[in-house]
Motif scaffolding. Structure first.
Motif, PDB file in Angstrom:
ATOM      1  N   UNK A 113       9.715 -25.996  19.367  1.00 32.67           N
ATOM      2  CA  UNK A 113       9.727 -25.683  17.945  1.00 32.67           C
ATOM      3  C   UNK A 113       9.613 -24.179  17.755  1.00 32.67           C
ATOM      4  N   UNK A 114      10.143 -23.695  16.647  1.00 32.11           N
ATOM      5  CA  UNK A 114      10.115 -22.264  16.367  1.00 32.11           C
ATOM      6  C   UNK A 114      10.059 -22.039  14.865  1.00 32.11           C
ATOM      7  N   UNK A 115       9.456 -20.943  14.473  1.00 27.03           N
ATOM      8  CA  UNK A 115       9.418 -20.588  13.055  1.00 27.03           C
ATOM      9  C   UNK A 115      10.828 -20.300  12.565  1.00 27.03           C
ATOM     10  N   UNK A 151      12.826 -25.921   7.126  1.00 26.66           N
ATOM     11  CA  UNK A 151      11.553 -26.256   7.760  1.00 26.66           C
ATOM     12  C   UNK A 151      11.642 -26.179   9.271  1.00 26.66           C
ATOM     13  N   UNK A 152      10.526 -25.790   9.875  1.00 28.49           N
ATOM     14  CA  UNK A 152      10.347 -26.011  11.302  1.00 28.49           C
ATOM     15  C   UNK A 152       9.931 -27.473  11.480  1.00 28.49           C
ATOM     16  N   UNK A 153       9.849 -27.929  12.713  1.00 32.39           N
ATOM     17  CA  UNK A 153       9.421 -29.303  12.956  1.00 32.39           C
ATOM     18  C   UNK A 153       7.981 -29.519  12.514  1.00 32.39           C
ATOM     19  N   UNK A 154       7.127 -28.533  12.774  1.00 31.56           N
ATOM     20  CA  UNK A 154       5.735 -28.651  12.355  1.00 31.56           C
ATOM     21  C   UNK A 154       5.623 -28.713  10.837  1.00 31.56           C
ATOM     22  N   UNK A 155       6.437 -27.961  10.131  1.00 34.27           N
ATOM     23  CA  UNK A 155       6.416 -28.000   8.669  1.00 34.27           C
ATOM     24  C   UNK A 155       6.900 -29.348   8.154  1.00 34.27           C
ATOM     25  N   UNK A 156       7.854 -29.959   8.838  1.00 33.97           N
ATOM     26  CA  UNK A 156       8.310 -31.299   8.454  1.00 33.97           C
ATOM     27  C   UNK A 156       7.166 -32.295   8.579  1.00 33.97           C
ATOM     28  N   UNK A 157       6.397 -32.207   9.655  1.00 33.97           N
ATOM     29  CA  UNK A 157       5.257 -33.102   9.837  1.00 33.97           C
ATOM     30  C   UNK A 157       4.293 -32.962   8.669  1.00 33.97           C
ATOM     31  N   UNK A 158       3.929 -31.734   8.342  1.00 35.38           N
ATOM     32  CA  UNK A 158       2.976 -31.485   7.258  1.00 35.38           C
ATOM     33  C   UNK A 158       3.493 -32.028   5.929  1.00 35.38           C
TER      34      UNK A 158
END
Length: 475
Positions: A113-115, A151-158
């Motif tokens: 994942x990346x920003x 979105x990054x993947x982490x932002x999708x999770x949130x």
């Protein structure tokens, strides 16, 4: 329908002689393994703060192997969090933690994942803006995206966790309650602390499973509507540039065309969910109805407990993995699944038809991209796998194709306004039977619910205006 929602299993007891316990299953796998989380369709990943390969199969295995003091402390801290959990049927803090960890580990192809950078954000915003312009010409529903985000993947999770909570909690609650119902009523009062601990562990187990699922899904989805449901915040069209790039990597299609086609799909979903106010509640309500229909077979668990040999606690683990939590096919559950599956097929079919109409004369790769996305669903893409595992729902690609053909036929027969007007009321939409006979539905006369609502409103206003002010009529 999946056999065991979430691959649920209870933790086996620790053998008194740790050495003998290890000898029974040196590989750490199989039905008699020491995996306290039972069968896991996603594969159990190591818990945060726990080092070593042992965590990949058993989050507590590392405690019995070589660990440095920091890892050992983190392991016991995690165990304490699990036992002290007092929330709902799913430990969502753990789910979020696990999902973020899965995202950080990267996908199987080694992509981390990346920003999202400024150039990627600008490209997504431009793609969504252009997609909305094209969609204006093929649908009467106005734009539903107030903003476009990358979105990054982490932002999708949130961003999607609140929607997952609404989807999963009803199912998890029914399965979790079964754990406490196994004991006779007179024993439940005496075993209160034990039941509380079991439910805390249950919440952690669900949290682990769902965290794994969401984290894996974050590495595959290209937007916020891949599963046909509005997972992200309302009015926010989202694409994941990293996953969009991975999706188009082997397609021999220019990256800007791939991005634009996926933006069309995301923007079309947003229009539907923004301007069909009953649709969101209809879909999520069907999931809740399905959960209410779950009948957990506790007889298998009772039998396992009554015949349990304390010297072989793995017997309980094996029994738990044999399908005692398999949902029962009640009429109510079948009806709820049919409603949900048909509604999702209609949503996806409408999006497929509208996007194809908008793209076919503008993008040379429109047909290829359309077929790629259809095959992705047919071969078990993220939507099918996630729903089949989490709530027992399997989307049937045949229904999606049938729905797309029906919407296209409606466009030819009634025009854009006539087609989109069917979304005004759920009773106006095609049923599963109509998907089998699209021509019959297309040429059938339908009630105009908007006119009916208008007439009822006017009648209500008239009745209100005729009401005597001070009881004169009574005199």
């Amino acid at each position: 329908m999946s056999d065991t929602p979430f691959g649920f299993g209870l933790p086996p007891e620790e053998p008194e002689d740790g050495d003998e316990g290890k000898k029974k299953d040196p590989a750490g796998g199989g039905q008699g393994s020491g995996n306290p989380f039972g069968a896991n369709p996603f594969g159990f990943g190591s818990l945060p703060g726990m080092g070593g390969q042992g965590g990949a199969d058993n989050p507590f295995a590392a405690m019995f192997g070589a660990m440095n003091p920091t890892d050992l402390g983190a392991a016991f801290q995690q165990l304490g969090q699990m036992l002290s959990y007092e929330g709902g049927p799913v430990n969502w803090d753990m789910a979020k933690q696990i999902a973020r960890q899965v995202v950080a580990q990267g996908t199987a192809d080694g992509v981390k994942d990346a920003s999202v950078g400024p150039a990627e954000k600008a490209a997504v915003e431009e793609a969504v803006r252009l997609a909305d312009l094209w969609l204006d010409q093929v649908t009467s529903l106005p734009s539903g995206a107030n903003t476009a985000v990358a979105w990054s993947r982490a932002e999708w999770v949130e961003a999607t966790l609140p929607a997952w909570k609404a989807l999963v909690d009803p199912v998890a609650e029914r399965v979790g309650n079964a754990m406490g119902d196994v004991l006779p009523q007179e024993m439940q009062a005496m075993a209160g602390p034990l039941i509380g601990m079991m439910r805390s562990m249950g919440g952690a187990m669900f949290g682990q499973q769902i965290g794994q699922a969401i984290g894996a899904l974050a590495g595959e989805v290209v937007g916020s509507t891949d599963v046909g449901l509005p997972l992200g915040p309302a009015g926010r069209a989202a694409l994941l540039p990293l996953n969009v790039e991975s999706f188009g990597k082997d397609l021999s299609v220019p990256s800007d065309e791939v991005r634009l086609y996926l933006a069309l799909r995301e923007a079309a979903h947003q229009r539907l969910f923004a301007h069909v106010p009953w649709l969101r509640a209809h879909l999520f309500g069907a999931v809740e109805s399905y959960a209410r229909g779950i009948k957990v077979d506790t007889s298998k668990l009772e039998e396992a407990v009554s015949q349990l040999d304390p010297s072989h606690p793995e017997q309980l683990q094996e029994a738990l993995q044999s399908g005692m939590f398999q949902p029962q096919d009640t009429p109510e559950q079948k009806a709820a699944l049919a409603r949900l599956e048909t509604a999702l097929a209609l949503v996806e079919g409408w999006v497929d038809a509208v996007v194809h109409e908008a793209a076919k004369s503008r993008l040379t790769s429109a047909d290829a991209l359309r077929e790629t996305l259809r095959r992705r669903r047919a071969t078990g893409g993220p939507a099918e796998q996630t729903f089949a595992t989490l709530i027992g729902l399997e989307l049937r690609p045949r229904r999606l194709r049938d729905a797309s053909r029906l919407w296209a036929s409606l466009t030819d027969a009634r025009g854009v306004d006539g087609r989109d007007g069917l979304w005004e009321h759920p009773d106006m939409l095609p049923t599963a039977t109509d998907l089998d006979d699209p021509d019959g539905f297309v040429h059938r006369e339908h009630l105009d619910f908007s006119e009916l609502d208008k007439m009822l409103g006017e009648a209500a206003q008239g009745d209100k205006g005729d009401t005597p002010e001070d009881g004169d009529e009574k005199k």
